[in-house]
Design an enzyme around this catalytic site. Structure first.
Site, short mmCIF file in Angstrom:
data_model
loop_
_atom_site.label_atom_id
_atom_site.label_comp_id
_atom_site.label_asym_id
_atom_site.label_seq_id
_atom_site.Cartn_x
_atom_site.Cartn_y
_atom_site.Cartn_z
N ARG A 103 -10.41 -15.96 18.08
CA ARG A 103 -9.71 -14.70 17.58
C ARG A 103 -10.91 -13.88 16.81
O ARG A 103 -10.80 -12.52 17.14
CB ARG A 103 -8.72 -14.95 16.49
N ASP A 143 4.81 -4.19 10.70
CA ASP A 143 3.63 -5.46 11.08
C ASP A 143 2.69 -5.12 10.09
O ASP A 143 2.42 -4.13 9.64
CB ASP A 143 3.29 -5.40 12.48
#
Length: 283
Positions: free
Chosen positions: A36, A145
């Site tokens: 990531r 979000d």
């Protein structure tokens, strides 16, 4: 074998990510952190976790902090994911609310990522309106979000062919999207129902309002038990009596919260829970 300094840097990043986002990176999930964070580290010229931590603690820290969280929280998602929750929304929740004549149906899509979930819900509302033109059902969707990058993609409402192949059929594509330079753009009548807003589920959210339906799917699995329970408790406080909370199919609500909020789990609904109506249990 990792050096002691590298292990310390990894542990620092574990703590930082859990504190800022609630995501727990287990000791055996180092590869996830590497995958990531690799694009961010390459773009910043950082060769190791140790260099990343040093940069995070230095002058670049203010700009790096949100980018690290973005890297860890941006996930791919699908249109109409898992089907049943969306079928339940269409076949039961939209119809029941239209018959109740109880003002707008308020929906919260929490952890909406790049927007596929709230747009899927709005498409179902559009189809319902076409099927029952006399219902005049008004649907208002809040989509939130933690990732500002994901929210920007969602606000733009433009998706390429690869993203659209993940659950969007050809009929709906032609009906609810228009071709644009960047791919396919959601039509204005679908987008008009949705308000996008940044929100970290770890933070307080007393001003988001009250909702008849909350979708918070496949995100609580990333939190520890205590944090998961805290988030669920606060989510349920925003749910109207008689409202529904939709979790991932494998996600459950602890029994104390079931009792506190007077919840019932639907027998064949996977992760769908209903809060008892205000009149339930009254003499």
């Amino acid at each position: 074998m990792q050096s002691s300094a590298d292990e310390q840097a990894f542990a620092f990043l574990q703590r930082f990510i859990e504190r800022e986002s609630g995501i727990v990176i287990a000791d055996n999930k180092r590869y996830l952190l590497e995958v990531r964070l690799a694009p961010l580290m390459r773009s910043e010229g950082l060769a190791s976790f140790g260099e990343l931590v040093a940069a995070l603690q230095g002058p670049r820290g203010a700009s790096l902090r949100p980018r690290i969280i973005e890297s860890m929280t941006t996930h791919e998602t699908l249109w109409f994911r898992d089907r049943f929750p969306f079928e339940f929304f269409r076949d039961h929740l939209l119809k029941e609310h239209a018959q109740s004549n109880d003002g707008p149906l308020t929906v919260w899509s929490a952890a909406c990522a790049t927007g596929q979930e709230p747009y899927s819900l709005s498409i179902l509302a559009e189809e319902f309106a076409a099927m029952y033109p006399r219902s005049h059902l008004d649907v208002k969707i809040l989509a939130t979000d933690i990732s500002t990058a994901a929210l920007e993609t969602a606000r733009q409402g433009v998706y390429d062919a690869l993203a659209l192949r993940r659950g969007m059929d050809e009929v709906r594509l032609r009906r609810f999207f228009t071709e644009s330079a960047g791919g396919w753009r959601v039509r204005p009548e679908v987008a008009a129902r949705i308000t996008f807003r940044p929100l970290n589920l770890l933070a307080s959210f007393p001003h988001v309002g009250k909702f008849h339906v909350i979708f918070c799917r496949n995100v609580l699995i990333y939190f520890t038990g205590d944090r998961k329970a805290d988030i669920l408790d606060r989510l349920l406080q925003t749910l109207h009596p008689g409202g529904h909370l939709v979790l991932g199919a494998s996600e459950t609500i602890p029994e104390p919260l079931m009792l506190k909020h007077q919840l019932a789990r639907l027998a064949r609904g996977g992760g769908i829970y209903r809060k008892q109506p205000a009149s339930a249990g009254r003499p």
